[in-house]
Design an enzyme around this catalytic site. Structure first.
Site, PDB file in Angstrom:
ATOM      1  N   GLU A  25      17.933  27.262   9.007  1.00  0.00           N
ATOM      2  CA  GLU A  25      16.481  27.498   9.007  1.00  0.00           C
ATOM      3  C   GLU A  25      16.130  28.475   7.896  1.00  0.00           C
ATOM      4  O   GLU A  25      16.862  29.436   7.633  1.00  0.00           O
ATOM      5  CB  GLU A  25      16.059  28.064  10.361  1.00  0.00           C
ATOM      6  N   GLU A  78       7.013  33.624   8.085  1.00  0.00           N
ATOM      7  CA  GLU A  78       6.125  33.836   9.221  1.00  0.00           C
ATOM      8  C   GLU A  78       5.126  34.921   8.843  1.00  0.00           C
ATOM      9  O   GLU A  78       5.501  35.935   8.250  1.00  0.00           O
ATOM     10  CB  GLU A  78       6.899  34.247  10.478  1.00  0.00           C
ATOM     11  N   ASP A  80      12.669  30.639   6.742  1.00  0.00           N
ATOM     12  CA  ASP A  80      11.392  31.007   7.358  1.00  0.00           C
ATOM     13  C   ASP A  80      10.463  31.792   6.457  1.00  0.00           C
ATOM     14  O   ASP A  80      10.878  32.728   5.766  1.00  0.00           O
ATOM     15  CB  ASP A  80      11.634  31.916   8.581  1.00  0.00           C
TER      16      ASP A  80
END
Length: 291
Positions: A101, A105, A103
């Site tokens: 993953e 955010e 990311d």
């Protein structure tokens, strides 16, 4: 927030101009809603997207295609006003307990306080590699470009063309790297007031809902994942696999300077400097060059 220094205005403008150019994409053709699609809208002939959070539900989207290496980018205008407790997530991920993953955010805040750009990377299901930044602009006033550049050598996070973080491939030295699994692109807007803003001290103000994040121009110039055969197909050096060209194997000196400017002025957390968290046993990549 720290004042800018050490980066020429011309260099900054040229980088922003490069990465904020319009890229045409259609959300109808490339994405689908994975949850609570009734609370979101695709407009402008499929070119614009709005994700909505209210007391009933948040919502999420996912790319129809999964990828191994290349660039994915999106123009995003974050939730304005009092966004405390909200998280707008934009990331790539595979599936399963051993997933990879990458990311972005965006952690909301009370009115007048800056958003936090939260980044992380998981390899084989293990993350804990957070780095956080304040934006050097108002991410709610206009659309800004957020790009993930991923190739066999390194992962680079870009904001408006400025690299803010690098995670290099040191797999040969025992440090896992995301190169065996295709990843889809995801985005979501959700209630995270149990942790997102000042460690849950600031909760969502539902009187300000619905909260809306706006998207434009998703594009993926990336290698399509077609199963395990893609592990070598997407990594092989060829004209089609442009991301394997030597120019993308490491940031240029100019890009390294841009990244250092961001990190010197706007970085607020780096797991590699959090010795208390790891009891002095720092992750091995923290001792390696990352640029």
């Amino acid at each position: 927030m720290a004042s800018p220094r050490g980066l020429s205005l011309a260099l900054f403008i040229s980088a922003v101009a490069l990465y904020t150019r319009s890229v045409e994409a259609n959300f109808y053709g490339s994405m689908y809603f994975t949850w609570s699609g009734d609370y979101s809208w695709i407009t402008n002939g499929g070119n614009d997207l709005q994700l909505v959070l209210d007391q009933t539900s948040g919502c999420g989207i996912q790319s129809k295609q999964s990828y191994l290496y290349g660039i994915v980018e999106m123009l995003i205008k974050l939730v304005p006003g009092n966004s405390s407790g909200t998280v707008t997530a934009y990331y790539m991920s595979s599936t399963g307990d051993k997933h990879d993953e990458i990311d972005f955010e965006f952690l909301g805040n009370i009115s007048g306080k800056p958003y936090i750009i939260h980044t992380n990377i998981f390899t084989l299901g293990i993350g804990n590699r957070e780095q956080q930044f304040y934006p050097w602009f108002d991410p709610t006033a206009d659309y800004h470009n957020y790009t993930i550049h991923w190739n066999p050598t390194e992962v680079v996070w870009y904001v408006d063309g400025l690299p803010i973080r690098v995670f290099r491939n040191y797999q040969s030295e025992g440090i896992p790297y995301p190169n065996q699994q295709g990843m889809n692109v995801y985005s979501s807007l959700w209630n995270a007031d149990n942790w997102a803003t000042r460690g849950a001290l600031d909760k969502i103000e539902w009187n300000s809902s619905p909260f809306i994040a706006r998207y434009r121009s998703f594009t993926a110039r990336a290698c399509h994942w077609n199963g395990p055969v893609s592990i070598w197909q997407c990594a092989s050096q060829s004209a089609d696999n442009w991301w394997t060209a030597p120019t993308y194997s490491q940031l240029s000196y100019a890009k390294q300077g841009q990244m250092q400017w961001v990190r010197d002025n706007y970085m607020i957390y780096d797991y590699c400097k959090d010795t208390n968290r790891f009891n002095g046993q720092m992750p091995p990549e923290c001792y390696k060059p990352q640029s």
